[in-house]
Design a protein around this motif. Structure first.
Motif, PDB file in Angstrom:
ATOM      1  N   TYR A 386       0.850  -1.198   0.000  1.00  0.00           N
ATOM      2  CA  TYR A 386       0.000   0.000   0.000  1.00  0.00           C
ATOM      3  C   TYR A 386       0.881   1.241   0.000  1.00  0.00           C
ATOM      4  CZ  TYR A 386      -2.917   3.788   1.625  1.00  0.00           C
ATOM      5  OH  TYR A 386      -3.551   4.997   1.727  1.00  0.00           O
ATOM      6  N   ARG A 387       0.513   2.209  -0.845  1.00  0.00           N
ATOM      7  CA  ARG A 387       1.298   3.438  -0.966  1.00  0.00           C
ATOM      8  C   ARG A 387       0.429   4.641  -0.635  1.00  0.00           C
ATOM      9  NH1 ARG A 387       6.244   3.137  -3.601  1.00  0.00           N
ATOM     10  NH2 ARG A 387       6.802   1.002  -4.194  1.00  0.00           N
ATOM     11  N   LEU A 388       1.022   5.566   0.079  1.00  0.00           N
ATOM     12  CA  LEU A 388       0.316   6.753   0.557  1.00  0.00           C
ATOM     13  C   LEU A 388       0.462   7.881  -0.455  1.00  0.00           C
ATOM     14  CD1 LEU A 388      -1.270   7.903   2.986  1.00  0.00           C
ATOM     15  CD2 LEU A 388       0.910   8.697   3.904  1.00  0.00           C
ATOM     16  N   SER A 389      -0.656   8.368  -0.947  1.00  0.00           N
ATOM     17  CA  SER A 389      -0.667   9.477  -1.897  1.00  0.00           C
ATOM     18  C   SER A 389      -1.079  10.758  -1.182  1.00  0.00           C
ATOM     19  CB  SER A 389      -1.637   9.182  -3.047  1.00  0.00           C
ATOM     20  OG  SER A 389      -2.965   9.083  -2.553  1.00  0.00           O
ATOM     21  N   LEU A 390      -1.005  11.879  -1.907  1.00  0.00           N
ATOM     22  CA  LEU A 390      -1.427  13.147  -1.314  1.00  0.00           C
ATOM     23  C   LEU A 390      -2.921  13.124  -0.985  1.00  0.00           C
ATOM     24  CD1 LEU A 390      -0.303  15.937  -0.524  1.00  0.00           C
ATOM     25  CD2 LEU A 390      -1.108  16.776  -2.730  1.00  0.00           C
ATOM     26  N   ALA A 391      -3.707  12.437  -1.819  1.00  0.00           N
ATOM     27  CA  ALA A 391      -5.131  12.289  -1.520  1.00  0.00           C
ATOM     28  C   ALA A 391      -5.334  11.499  -0.230  1.00  0.00           C
ATOM     29  CB  ALA A 391      -5.841  11.592  -2.676  1.00  0.00           C
ATOM     30  N   GLY A 392      -4.487  10.498   0.003  1.00  0.00           N
ATOM     31  CA  GLY A 392      -4.563   9.745   1.257  1.00  0.00           C
ATOM     32  C   GLY A 392      -4.230  10.613   2.452  1.00  0.00           C
ATOM     33  N   ILE A 393      -3.228  11.486   2.295  1.00  0.00           N
ATOM     34  CA  ILE A 393      -2.886  12.422   3.372  1.00  0.00           C
ATOM     35  C   ILE A 393      -4.049  13.363   3.643  1.00  0.00           C
ATOM     36  CG2 ILE A 393      -1.344  14.304   4.012  1.00  0.00           C
ATOM     37  CD1 ILE A 393       0.858  12.895   2.498  1.00  0.00           C
ATOM     38  N   ALA A 394      -4.743  13.802   2.580  1.00  0.00           N
ATOM     39  CA  ALA A 394      -5.917  14.653   2.758  1.00  0.00           C
ATOM     40  C   ALA A 394      -6.995  13.936   3.571  1.00  0.00           C
ATOM     41  CB  ALA A 394      -6.472  15.065   1.396  1.00  0.00           C
ATOM     42  N   GLY A 395      -7.156  12.628   3.328  1.00  0.00           N
ATOM     43  CA  GLY A 395      -8.127  11.858   4.113  1.00  0.00           C
ATOM     44  C   GLY A 395      -7.759  11.814   5.581  1.00  0.00           C
ATOM     45  N   ILE A 396      -6.457  11.737   5.890  1.00  0.00           N
ATOM     46  CA  ILE A 396      -6.015  11.730   7.289  1.00  0.00           C
ATOM     47  C   ILE A 396      -6.267  13.089   7.931  1.00  0.00           C
ATOM     48  CG2 ILE A 396      -3.994  11.492   8.777  1.00  0.00           C
ATOM     49  CD1 ILE A 396      -2.885   9.492   6.788  1.00  0.00           C
ATOM     50  N   ILE A 397      -6.009  14.168   7.185  1.00  0.00           N
ATOM     51  CA  ILE A 397      -6.232  15.518   7.725  1.00  0.00           C
ATOM     52  C   ILE A 397      -7.712  15.737   8.018  1.00  0.00           C
ATOM     53  CG2 ILE A 397      -6.086  17.977   7.179  1.00  0.00           C
ATOM     54  CD1 ILE A 397      -3.575  17.346   5.559  1.00  0.00           C
ATOM     55  N   VAL A 398      -8.582  15.320   7.086  1.00  0.00           N
ATOM     56  CA  VAL A 398     -10.027  15.440   7.316  1.00  0.00           C
ATOM     57  C   VAL A 398     -10.433  14.647   8.546  1.00  0.00           C
ATOM     58  CG1 VAL A 398     -12.292  14.846   6.368  1.00  0.00           C
ATOM     59  CG2 VAL A 398     -10.584  15.910   4.908  1.00  0.00           C
ATOM     60  N   ALA A 399      -9.778  13.514   8.768  1.00  0.00           N
ATOM     61  CA  ALA A 399     -10.128  12.652   9.902  1.00  0.00           C
ATOM     62  C   ALA A 399      -9.812  13.302  11.240  1.00  0.00           C
ATOM     63  CB  ALA A 399      -9.399  11.322   9.791  1.00  0.00           C
ATOM     64  N   ILE A 400      -8.900  14.281  11.282  1.00  0.00           N
ATOM     65  CA  ILE A 400      -8.596  14.952  12.553  1.00  0.00           C
ATOM     66  C   ILE A 400      -9.848  15.618  13.101  1.00  0.00           C
ATOM     67  CG2 ILE A 400      -7.288  16.824  13.625  1.00  0.00           C
ATOM     68  CD1 ILE A 400      -5.029  16.242  11.677  1.00  0.00           C
ATOM     69  N   GLY A 401     -10.551  16.353  12.225  1.00  0.00           N
ATOM     70  CA  GLY A 401     -11.782  16.998  12.667  1.00  0.00           C
ATOM     71  C   GLY A 401     -12.874  16.001  13.003  1.00  0.00           C
ATOM     72  N   LEU A 402     -12.995  14.934  12.203  1.00  0.00           N
ATOM     73  CA  LEU A 402     -14.024  13.927  12.475  1.00  0.00           C
ATOM     74  C   LEU A 402     -13.755  13.201  13.784  1.00  0.00           C
ATOM     75  CD1 LEU A 402     -14.423  12.390   8.890  1.00  0.00           C
ATOM     76  CD2 LEU A 402     -15.866  14.101  10.002  1.00  0.00           C
ATOM     77  N   THR A 403     -12.479  12.967  14.099  1.00  0.00           N
ATOM     78  CA  THR A 403     -12.126  12.313  15.352  1.00  0.00           C
ATOM     79  C   THR A 403     -12.421  13.210  16.537  1.00  0.00           C
ATOM     80  OG1 THR A 403     -10.394  11.057  14.225  1.00  0.00           O
ATOM     81  CG2 THR A 403     -10.259  11.178  16.616  1.00  0.00           C
ATOM     82  N   ALA A 404     -12.041  14.502  16.424  1.00  0.00           N
ATOM     83  CA  ALA A 404     -12.313  15.449  17.509  1.00  0.00           C
ATOM     84  C   ALA A 404     -13.808  15.604  17.738  1.00  0.00           C
ATOM     85  CB  ALA A 404     -11.683  16.805  17.186  1.00  0.00           C
ATOM     86  N   ASP A 405     -14.590  15.453  16.692  1.00  0.00           N
ATOM     87  CA  ASP A 405     -16.042  15.558  16.816  1.00  0.00           C
ATOM     88  C   ASP A 405     -16.594  14.506  17.769  1.00  0.00           C
ATOM     89  OD1 ASP A 405     -18.364  17.029  15.737  1.00  0.00           O
ATOM     90  OD2 ASP A 405     -18.990  15.042  15.064  1.00  0.00           O
ATOM     91  N   SER A 406     -16.000  13.312  17.773  1.00  0.00           N
ATOM     92  CA  SER A 406     -16.447  12.257  18.683  1.00  0.00           C
ATOM     93  C   SER A 406     -16.237  12.660  20.137  1.00  0.00           C
ATOM     94  CB  SER A 406     -15.680  10.961  18.392  1.00  0.00           C
ATOM     95  OG  SER A 406     -15.863  10.546  17.059  1.00  0.00           O
ATOM     96  N   PHE A 407     -15.106  13.300  20.426  1.00  0.00           N
ATOM     97  CA  PHE A 407     -14.817  13.714  21.796  1.00  0.00           C
ATOM     98  C   PHE A 407     -15.774  14.813  22.242  1.00  0.00           C
ATOM     99  CE2 PHE A 407     -10.342  12.777  20.159  1.00  0.00           C
ATOM    100  CZ  PHE A 407     -10.535  11.418  20.324  1.00  0.00           C
ATOM    101  N   ILE A 408     -16.097  15.735  21.326  1.00  0.00           N
ATOM    102  CA  ILE A 408     -17.016  16.829  21.668  1.00  0.00           C
ATOM    103  C   ILE A 408     -18.391  16.278  22.009  1.00  0.00           C
ATOM    104  CG2 ILE A 408     -18.204  18.842  20.720  1.00  0.00           C
ATOM    105  CD1 ILE A 408     -15.649  19.438  19.140  1.00  0.00           C
ATOM    106  N   VAL A 409     -18.872  15.323  21.203  1.00  0.00           N
ATOM    107  CA  VAL A 409     -20.167  14.708  21.497  1.00  0.00           C
ATOM    108  C   VAL A 409     -20.147  14.059  22.875  1.00  0.00           C
ATOM    109  CG1 VAL A 409     -21.728  12.834  20.819  1.00  0.00           C
ATOM    110  CG2 VAL A 409     -20.787  14.352  19.079  1.00  0.00           C
ATOM    111  N   TYR A 410     -19.068  13.358  23.195  1.00  0.00           N
ATOM    112  CA  TYR A 410     -18.948  12.667  24.474  1.00  0.00           C
ATOM    113  C   TYR A 410     -18.919  13.663  25.633  1.00  0.00           C
ATOM    114  CZ  TYR A 410     -16.957   9.443  27.972  1.00  0.00           C
ATOM    115  OH  TYR A 410     -16.728   8.687  29.083  1.00  0.00           O
ATOM    116  N   PHE A 411     -18.102  14.702  25.538  1.00  0.00           N
ATOM    117  CA  PHE A 411     -17.981  15.689  26.617  1.00  0.00           C
ATOM    118  C   PHE A 411     -19.287  16.443  26.844  1.00  0.00           C
ATOM    119  CE2 PHE A 411     -13.173  16.054  25.596  1.00  0.00           C
ATOM    120  CZ  PHE A 411     -12.957  14.856  26.250  1.00  0.00           C
TER     121      PHE A 411
END
Length: 585
Positions: A386-411
Motif C-alpha cells: 500500500y502506498r500513501l498518496s497526497l489524496a490519502g494524506i488529505a483523508g487523514i487531515i479530514v479525519a482529525i476533525g471527524l475524530t475530535a467531533d467524537s470527543f465533543i459529542v462525548y464531553f
C-alpha cells in the motif's frame, strides 16, 4: 471492593489497547530488523515518482486493434496490476493505440511480464475436487504412497493424468494462500494442473486445455430461458464459439455429460484461477452454450466481461521505459503535513479553550489514533504494498476533525448529565451510554461512505477513501479503548470530581452554551434586541427547571427556610405595629 472493581475495568481496557500497540510495533520492528521494511510509509507516484512504460499492442495475426479491445485490454492490465499488490498505478490509453502505464517505484521483472502478457483463458475438464483447505499434516498421504498412473491418459478427464506429485500438491493446496499469491507461473497447455474456485471455495485437479479462450467469438448475459423459450427469471451467461471452438466444445460436453460429479464439470481458467466451473447438462453441438447458476445481474455481467477479456489475443511490447519524477513531490508533501499540523493545533486550541484540562484527553486521544493509523499504513505497505498518496494524506487531515467531533459529542453528553444533578463519576457513565450510540452511528456512516467511494472510484480518490475508512476504524478503537476509560479514571480524581476551574467541569461553566456542539452544530448568535427577552425567558425557564430537578430533601429544606423566614417576618411586623401603637398612646 466495588470501587476497586470499577477502577480496574478501565485499566484493563487500557492494557488491551497498549498490548495491541505493542504487538503492532513488535511486528514492525521485526520487519525493520530483517530489512523487509524501512519503518516509513511507502509513497505513491505523485509523491515519490516511479516508472513510466509506453506499451504498443500486438495481435497474433497482425490485425488492427479496435478501441473497444484497447479498453478491455487496459482493464485487464489494471486488474493484474491491482492483483499483484501495486497500488496507486495510473493506466491510460494514449493516441488510441498506445497504453501508458505509470507505476510507483521500479517494477520487477514479474510485473513487467504480467503487463505484457495477453489474457490466458482456458477450458479444462475437472478430474477431481475437494474443499479449498489443505489436508491436515497428520492426515496427509506420503508422496511414495500415492499410486502411479497405470497407463497413458486417453482424454482430459482420465485419472491417469494424476501423478503422485500432482496428488501431493493437491492435498497440500490451501485456496486462501493460493489466491493471495496473485502472480502464478503459467501451466503448459498439455499438462494437468491444480487450481481454486474462489466463488465456492473449492479446489480442483484439472486436465489439459481442451478449448482456448481465443476460440470464444462472443459472450453476453441476460435472462435464462427454458426449452420452450419462456424466461426463467434467472440470470445467465451466454457463450458463442468459433468453428474450431464449436467442434472442441462439442467433444468435451459429449464426454463429460454422462460422468458423475465433479467429473461432469469443466473449469474456465483465467490467468491460473478458476472463474467458473459449471457442470454439463447436455451435449452442446452448435457452439452456443449457456451458463446458469446463482447469478445476479452484477455477477453475470462480470463473468461475461471476463470471458470477453479471455477472447482478446492481445499482448504488449514495451516501446519505451523511463523514470519519472514525482508530480507533486516533497514540497507538496511538506505543505500537506504542515496543513495537518495546523489543523491539529487549531483543534487542540479549541479543545483547551472550551474544555480546559479535558483538552489533554482529546490531544492524547488524537496522538493514540495517529500512532495506530501510522502503524497500520506502514504494515499495509510492507504486507500489501500500500502506498500513501497526497489524496490519502488529505483523508487523514479530514479525519482529525471527524475524530475530535467524537470527543465533543462525548464531553457534551457528560455536561448534560451534570446539569441534571449527577456527580461526575455517574455523569461519565450515563453520558457514555448516550454518546457511544451517536459516535458509533456517525463512524458507521463515515465508514460506509469511504467503502462506497473506494469501490466506485479509481486512482487517487481511492487513496482518500481508504485513509478515511482506516481513520474511522482507528477513531472507534480509540474512543472505546482509550478516551472513555481515561475519563472513568479522571472522574475519580479530586481535581475533576470537585469541579476545579481548570478541569473543564467547573459548575459555573455548565450553563454556558459551547461555540461548537459537535456533529456540525454551532451556537446560535442573537442580536442585543433578541437576546434581552430571550435572557428573561431563559432565566425564568432555568428557575423552573431548577425547581423541577430538586431532590425531596432539598425541597423540604427550602420549605423550612421559607417557614422560618415567614415567621421572622411576622414577628418584625407585629413589633413595629406595637411600637407604633405605644407611640400613639
Amino acid at each position: 471492593m466495588s470501587s476497586s472493581t470499577s477502577s480496574g475495568r478501565p485499566k484493563r481496557t487500557l492494557g488491551w489497547l497498549g498490548a495491541i500497540i505493542v504487538v503492532l510495533t513488535a511486528v514492525l520492528g521485526i520487519g525493520i530488523a530483517t530489512n523487509q521494511t524501512t519503518g516509513a510509509p511507502l509513497l505513491a507516484l505523485d509523491l515519490e515518482g516511479g516508472t513510466q512504460m509506453v506499451l504498443s499492442p500486438e495481435t497474433a495475426g497482425g490485425e488492427q486493434v479496435s478501441s473497444e479491445q484497447m479498453d478491455q485490454a487496459v482493464e485487464i492490465i489494471r486488474q493484474r496490476v491491482d492483483g499483484s499488490g501495486v497500488s496507486e498505478a495510473e493506466i491510460n490509453v494514449q493516441g488510441g493505440n498506445t497504453v501508458v502505464v505509470s507505476l510507483p517505484g521500479t517494477p520487477d521483472s514479474q510485473t513487467r511480464e504480467l503487463i505484457q502478457a495477453s489474457a490466458n483463458m482456458e477450458f479444462r475438464a475437472v478430474i477431481s475436487g475437494a474443499q479449498g483447505t489443505a489436508t491436515p499434516e497428520e492426515d496427509q498421504t506420503a508422496l511414495e504412497d500415492f499410486p502411479e498412473p497405470t497407463a497413458e491418459p486417453t482424454s482430459g478427464s482420465d485419472f491417469n493424468w494424476v501423478t503422485p506429485e500432482l496428488a501431493d500438491e493437491f492435498q497440500k493446496l490451501d485456496c486462501d494462500a493460493f489466491l493471495a499469491e496473485g502472480n502464478r507461473e503459467p501451466v503448459p497447455e498439455d499438462e494437468p494442473m491444480v487450481s481454486c474456485d474462489p466463488q465456492y471455495g473449492m479446489k480442483y485437479i484439472l486436465g489439459p486445455v481442451e478449448v482456448f479462450g481465443t476460440q470464444i467469438s462472443d459472450a453476453d448475459f441476460g435472462m435464462a430461458s427454458a426449452p420452450g423459450g419462456i424466461s426463467t427469471n434467472q440470470w445467465a451467461v451466454n457463450l458463442s464459439f468459433d468453428s474450431e471452438g464449436t467442434s472442441a466444445f462439442r467433444e468435451v460436453t459429449q464426454r463429460i455429460t454422462p460422468l458423475e460429479s465433479p467429473r461432469n464439470q469443466f473449469a474456465i481458467v483465467l490467468d491460473g484461477t478458476i472463474i467458473s466451473a459449471p457442470s454439463s447438462n447436455a451435449v452442446i453441438a452448435d457452439g452456443r452454450a449457456q451458463i446458469t447458476g446463482n447469478f445476479t445481474e452484477v455477477t453475470a455481467q462480470a463473468l461475461s466481461e471476463q470471458l470477453q477479456y479471455g477472447a482478446l489475443p492481445i499482448s504488449f511490447n514495451i516501446e519505451s521505459e523511463q523514470q519519472i519524477s514525482a508530480t507533486l513531490g516533497q514540497d507538496q508533501l511538506y505543505w500537506g503535513l504542515i496543513a495537518g499540523l495546523i489543523g491539529l493545533i487549531l483543534v487542540a486550541a479549541y479543545q483547551f479553550y472550551q474544555y480546559r484540562a479535558l483538552g489533554l484527553v482529546t490531544l492524547s486521544s488524537l496522538v493514540v489514533a495517529g500512532i495506530l493509523t501510522y502503524l497500520a499504513i506502514v504494515l499495509l505497505g510492507w504486507s500489501d504494498n500500500y502506498r500513501l498518496s497526497l489524496a490519502g494524506i488529505a483523508g487523514i487531515i479530514v479525519a482529525i476533525g471527524l475524530t475530535a467531533d467524537s470527543f465533543i459529542v462525548y464531553f457534551e453528553r457528560i455536561k448534560d448529565e451534570m446539569r441534571a444533578g449527577r456527580p461526575l463519576a455517574q455523569a461519565v457513565e450515563y453520558g457514555w451510554a448516550r454518546a457511544k450510540r451517536t459516535i458509533t452511528v456517525s463512524k458507521a456512516v463515515n465508514l460506509l461512505a469511504a467503502v462506497v467511494l473506494y469501490f466506485a472510484a479509481v486512482g487517487n480518490v481511492r487513496g482518500f477513501a481508504f485513509t478515511l475508512g482506516l481513520t474511522a476504524v482507528a477513531d472507534l478503537l480509540v474512543v472505546f479503548m482509550f478516551t472513555h476509560p481515561v475519563m472513568q479514571l479522571l472522574a475519580r480524581t479530586r481535581f475533576f470530581a470537585s469541579g476545579h476551574p481548570l478541569s473543564g467541569m467547573d459548575p459555573s461553566l455548565l450553563g454556558q452554551e459551547p461555540l461548537y456542539k459537535g456533529a456540525g452544530k454551532v451556537r446560535e448568535f442573537k442580536t442585543v434586541e433578541q437576546a434581552a427577552p430571550a435572557r428573561g425567558k431563559r432565566n425564568k425557564g432555568s428557575s423552573k427547571e431548577a425547581q423541577r430537578r430538586q431532590t425531596i430533601a432539598e425541597k423540604r429544606r427550602l420549605e423550612r427556610e421559607d417557614q422560618l423566614g415567614l415567621s421572622s417576618g411576622q414577628q418584625t411586623s407585629e413589633s413595629v405595629d406595637a411600637g407604633s401603637s405605644e407611640g400613639k398612646k
